[in-house]
Write a protein that holds these residues in place. Structure first.
Motif, PDB file in Angstrom:
ATOM      1  N   LEU A  16       0.813  -1.209   0.000  1.00 59.48           N
ATOM      2  CA  LEU A  16       0.000   0.000   0.000  1.00 59.48           C
ATOM      3  C   LEU A  16       0.849   1.262   0.000  1.00 59.48           C
ATOM      4  CD1 LEU A  16      -2.209  -1.214   2.995  1.00 59.48           C
ATOM      5  CD2 LEU A  16      -2.558  -1.758   0.577  1.00 59.48           C
ATOM      6  N   TRP A  17       0.237   2.359  -0.438  1.00 60.14           N
ATOM      7  CA  TRP A  17       0.761   3.720  -0.309  1.00 60.14           C
ATOM      8  C   TRP A  17       2.211   3.869  -0.779  1.00 60.14           C
ATOM      9  CZ3 TRP A  17      -3.329   6.458   0.067  1.00 60.14           C
ATOM     10  CH2 TRP A  17      -4.435   5.975   0.747  1.00 60.14           C
ATOM     11  N   PRO A  18       2.500   3.574  -2.039  1.00 64.30           N
ATOM     12  CA  PRO A  18       3.860   3.761  -2.545  1.00 64.30           C
ATOM     13  C   PRO A  18       4.229   5.233  -2.656  1.00 64.30           C
ATOM     14  CG  PRO A  18       2.371   3.280  -4.361  1.00 64.30           C
ATOM     15  CD  PRO A  18       1.571   3.117  -3.090  1.00 64.30           C
ATOM     16  N   GLY A  19       5.512   5.503  -2.589  1.00 63.69           N
ATOM     17  CA  GLY A  19       6.031   6.860  -2.789  1.00 63.69           C
ATOM     18  C   GLY A  19       7.411   6.781  -3.397  1.00 63.69           C
TER      19      GLY A  19
ATOM     20  N   LEU B 253       9.193   3.656  -1.887  1.00 63.61           N
ATOM     21  CA  LEU B 253       8.845   3.132  -0.576  1.00 63.61           C
ATOM     22  C   LEU B 253       7.410   2.635  -0.622  1.00 63.61           C
ATOM     23  CD1 LEU B 253      10.169   6.091   1.629  1.00 63.61           C
ATOM     24  CD2 LEU B 253      11.434   4.051   0.916  1.00 63.61           C
ATOM     25  N   TYR B 254       7.102   1.617   0.171  1.00 63.33           N
ATOM     26  CA  TYR B 254       5.713   1.187   0.295  1.00 63.33           C
ATOM     27  C   TYR B 254       5.512   0.466   1.619  1.00 63.33           C
ATOM     28  CZ  TYR B 254       7.145  -3.581  -1.123  1.00 63.33           C
ATOM     29  OH  TYR B 254       7.739  -4.821  -1.195  1.00 63.33           O
ATOM     30  N   LEU B 255       4.263   0.407   2.038  1.00 66.69           N
ATOM     31  CA  LEU B 255       3.898  -0.250   3.283  1.00 66.69           C
ATOM     32  C   LEU B 255       3.379  -1.649   2.984  1.00 66.69           C
ATOM     33  CD1 LEU B 255       3.255  -0.243   6.351  1.00 66.69           C
ATOM     34  CD2 LEU B 255       1.048   0.804   5.773  1.00 66.69           C
ATOM     35  N   ALA B 256       4.003  -2.654   3.577  1.00 69.96           N
ATOM     36  CA  ALA B 256       3.516  -4.027   3.502  1.00 69.96           C
ATOM     37  C   ALA B 256       2.662  -4.285   4.732  1.00 69.96           C
ATOM     38  CB  ALA B 256       4.679  -5.012   3.444  1.00 69.96           C
ATOM     39  N   TRP B 257       1.387  -4.600   4.487  1.00 70.31           N
ATOM     40  CA  TRP B 257       0.453  -4.789   5.589  1.00 70.31           C
ATOM     41  C   TRP B 257       0.260  -6.267   5.868  1.00 70.31           C
ATOM     42  CZ3 TRP B 257      -0.885  -1.412   9.008  1.00 70.31           C
ATOM     43  CH2 TRP B 257      -1.956  -1.675   9.881  1.00 70.31           C
TER      44      TRP B 257
ATOM     45  N   VAL C 145       7.767  -1.082   6.317  1.00 68.77           N
ATOM     46  CA  VAL C 145       8.025  -0.267   5.139  1.00 68.77           C
ATOM     47  C   VAL C 145       9.202  -0.865   4.383  1.00 68.77           C
ATOM     48  CG1 VAL C 145       8.760   2.001   4.296  1.00 68.77           C
ATOM     49  CG2 VAL C 145       7.108   1.832   6.185  1.00 68.77           C
ATOM     50  N   TYR C 146       9.028  -1.039   3.080  1.00 64.28           N
ATOM     51  CA  TYR C 146      10.057  -1.614   2.218  1.00 64.28           C
ATOM     52  C   TYR C 146      10.454  -0.633   1.129  1.00 64.28           C
ATOM     53  CZ  TYR C 146       9.341  -6.310   4.159  1.00 64.28           C
ATOM     54  OH  TYR C 146       9.275  -7.391   4.993  1.00 64.28           O
TER      55      TYR C 146
ATOM     56  N   SER D 241      10.349  -1.641  10.538  1.00 63.35           N
ATOM     57  CA  SER D 241       9.082  -2.189  11.000  1.00 63.35           C
ATOM     58  C   SER D 241       8.201  -1.014  11.410  1.00 63.35           C
ATOM     59  CB  SER D 241       9.297  -3.129  12.192  1.00 63.35           C
ATOM     60  OG  SER D 241      10.054  -4.260  11.804  1.00 63.35           O
ATOM     61  N   GLU D 242       7.059  -0.888  10.750  1.00 61.28           N
ATOM     62  CA  GLU D 242       6.217   0.284  10.996  1.00 61.28           C
ATOM     63  C   GLU D 242       4.814   0.015  10.492  1.00 61.28           C
ATOM     64  OE1 GLU D 242       5.758   2.944  13.174  1.00 61.28           O
ATOM     65  OE2 GLU D 242       7.905   3.003  12.728  1.00 61.28           O
ATOM     66  N   GLU D 243       3.826   0.729  11.046  1.00 54.57           N
ATOM     67  CA  GLU D 243       2.443   0.602  10.617  1.00 54.57           C
ATOM     68  C   GLU D 243       1.982   1.808   9.821  1.00 54.57           C
ATOM     69  OE1 GLU D 243      -0.148  -0.366  13.811  1.00 54.57           O
ATOM     70  OE2 GLU D 243       0.904  -2.216  14.314  1.00 54.57           O
ATOM     71  N   SER D 244       2.876   2.737   9.560  1.00 56.85           N
ATOM     72  CA  SER D 244       2.577   3.941   8.793  1.00 56.85           C
ATOM     73  C   SER D 244       3.174   3.820   7.401  1.00 56.85           C
ATOM     74  CB  SER D 244       3.190   5.158   9.494  1.00 56.85           C
ATOM     75  OG  SER D 244       3.272   6.278   8.639  1.00 56.85           O
ATOM     76  N   ASN D 245       2.550   4.483   6.433  1.00 58.96           N
ATOM     77  CA  ASN D 245       3.244   4.650   5.168  1.00 58.96           C
ATOM     78  C   ASN D 245       4.384   5.647   5.369  1.00 58.96           C
ATOM     79  OD1 ASN D 245       1.193   6.714   5.454  1.00 58.96           O
ATOM     80  ND2 ASN D 245       1.683   7.344   3.371  1.00 58.96           N
ATOM     81  N   ALA D 246       5.250   5.766   4.393  1.00 59.62           N
ATOM     82  CA  ALA D 246       6.415   6.641   4.509  1.00 59.62           C
ATOM     83  C   ALA D 246       6.573   7.451   3.231  1.00 59.62           C
ATOM     84  CB  ALA D 246       7.675   5.820   4.770  1.00 59.62           C
ATOM     85  N   GLU D 247       7.063   8.675   3.373  1.00 58.20           N
ATOM     86  CA  GLU D 247       7.269   9.559   2.226  1.00 58.20           C
ATOM     87  C   GLU D 247       8.659  10.175   2.293  1.00 58.20           C
ATOM     88  OE1 GLU D 247       5.452  10.275  -0.366  1.00 58.20           O
ATOM     89  OE2 GLU D 247       3.544   9.306   0.148  1.00 58.20           O
ATOM     90  N   TYR D 248       9.326  10.238   1.138  1.00 52.65           N
ATOM     91  CA  TYR D 248      10.627  10.894   1.060  1.00 52.65           C
ATOM     92  C   TYR D 248      10.432  12.404   0.985  1.00 52.65           C
ATOM     93  CZ  TYR D 248      15.187  12.409  -0.647  1.00 52.65           C
ATOM     94  OH  TYR D 248      16.386  13.044  -0.798  1.00 52.65           O
TER      95      TYR D 248
END
Length: 266
Positions: free
Chosen positions: A175-178, A187-191, A200-201, A215-222
């Protein structure tokens, strides 16, 4: 699937922009000022342009109207409504600030907004289970978007979408790639149903390999010149990040507290 995840960083990133410009050592543009009531704003439906000068958002003009896509420039007092965008959701910008992609139902669409004049809406591809999108200049324009089956890729000109990531054991969505600055890595979130497996990978357009970033439950943005923004519980952080080595280079710094996250169902 039905798992609820923390909402995306769209609104949090907007709130953190002053801190981001401070980290860059540059002055921000004029602030965005809302001068009239807009009903129905939500985190996934707000997106700021890459140059930081225009906000796209989905809202209703009143309690009985249809949700549509609107834009607002910094320092402006009006918000043009973009025709043909009824029931739009999850908008995101092209890297040249000239177009906005969005979802209506299970269809990914886009609209040009060059020069302050909106063009016709174009349907790009089927996008069932859409969960966040990102737009790269690579390959003449490439869009990557999240789904419960993995990330999908489609040309910004439209066409069939292709799945480009594979779910790991126990994962229920990517989810939520950036995109990162090179336009190839993202970056993206693996749920996962298991909280310990949510992470986040870093992935790439030209490879199915991936690297776990945290290891995180949030999406991430550069955020330039070299930070990754993410939310942990109700706190927004910026962590120094080298986009060439794809690794953190320092400890996270708190940008804002009491940052809300809106649950997202998929």
């Amino acid at each position: 699937l039905g798992a609820a995840i923390g909402g995306p960083l769209a609104l949090a990133a907007v709130l953190a922009l002053p801190a981001t410009w401070h980290l860059r050592g540059s002055a921000p543009p004029d602030p965005i000022q809302f001068r009239h009531t807009i009903i129905g704003l939500s985190n996934p439906d707000i997106s700021i342009s890459p140059d930081g000068r225009t906000l796209a958002f989905v809202a209703k003009p009143d309690t009985v109207g249809t949700s549509t896509l609107w834009v607002r420039g910094t320092g402006e007092v009006t918000s043009p409504r973009l025709a043909g965008t009824d029931n739009a959701s999850q908008p995101f910008w092209s890297p040249d600030n000239q177009s906005i992609a969005f979802v209506v139902g299970d269809k990914l669409k886009k609209i040009d907004v060059a020069g302050g004049v909106s063009g016709a809406v174009k349907e790009l591809t089927d996008a069932p289970g859409f969960s966040g999108g990102a737009w790269s200049p690579a390959g003449g324009g490439t869009i990557v978007f999240g789904t419960p089956k993995g990330l999908s890729r489609v040309s910004a000109q439209g066409g069939p979408a292709q799945t480009i990531t594979e779910l790991g054991q126990g994962e229920t969505g990517h989810l939520w790639p950036g995109f990162l600055p090179d336009g190839t890595h993202f970056l993206y979130l693996a749920w996962s149903a298991e909280a310990a497996n949510r992470a986040v990978y870093v992935g790439a357009l030209d490879s199915k390999d991936r690297t776990k970033l945290m290891s995180e439950e949030s999406n991430a943005e550069y955020a330039a010149p070299g930070y990754v923004l993410f939310r942990r519980k109700a706190v927004l952080f910026a962590q120094p990040f080298n986009a060439s080595s794809l690794a953190f280079t320092g400890d996270p710094v708190q940008l804002a507290a009491k940052v809300g996250g809106q649950p997202f169902e998929f």
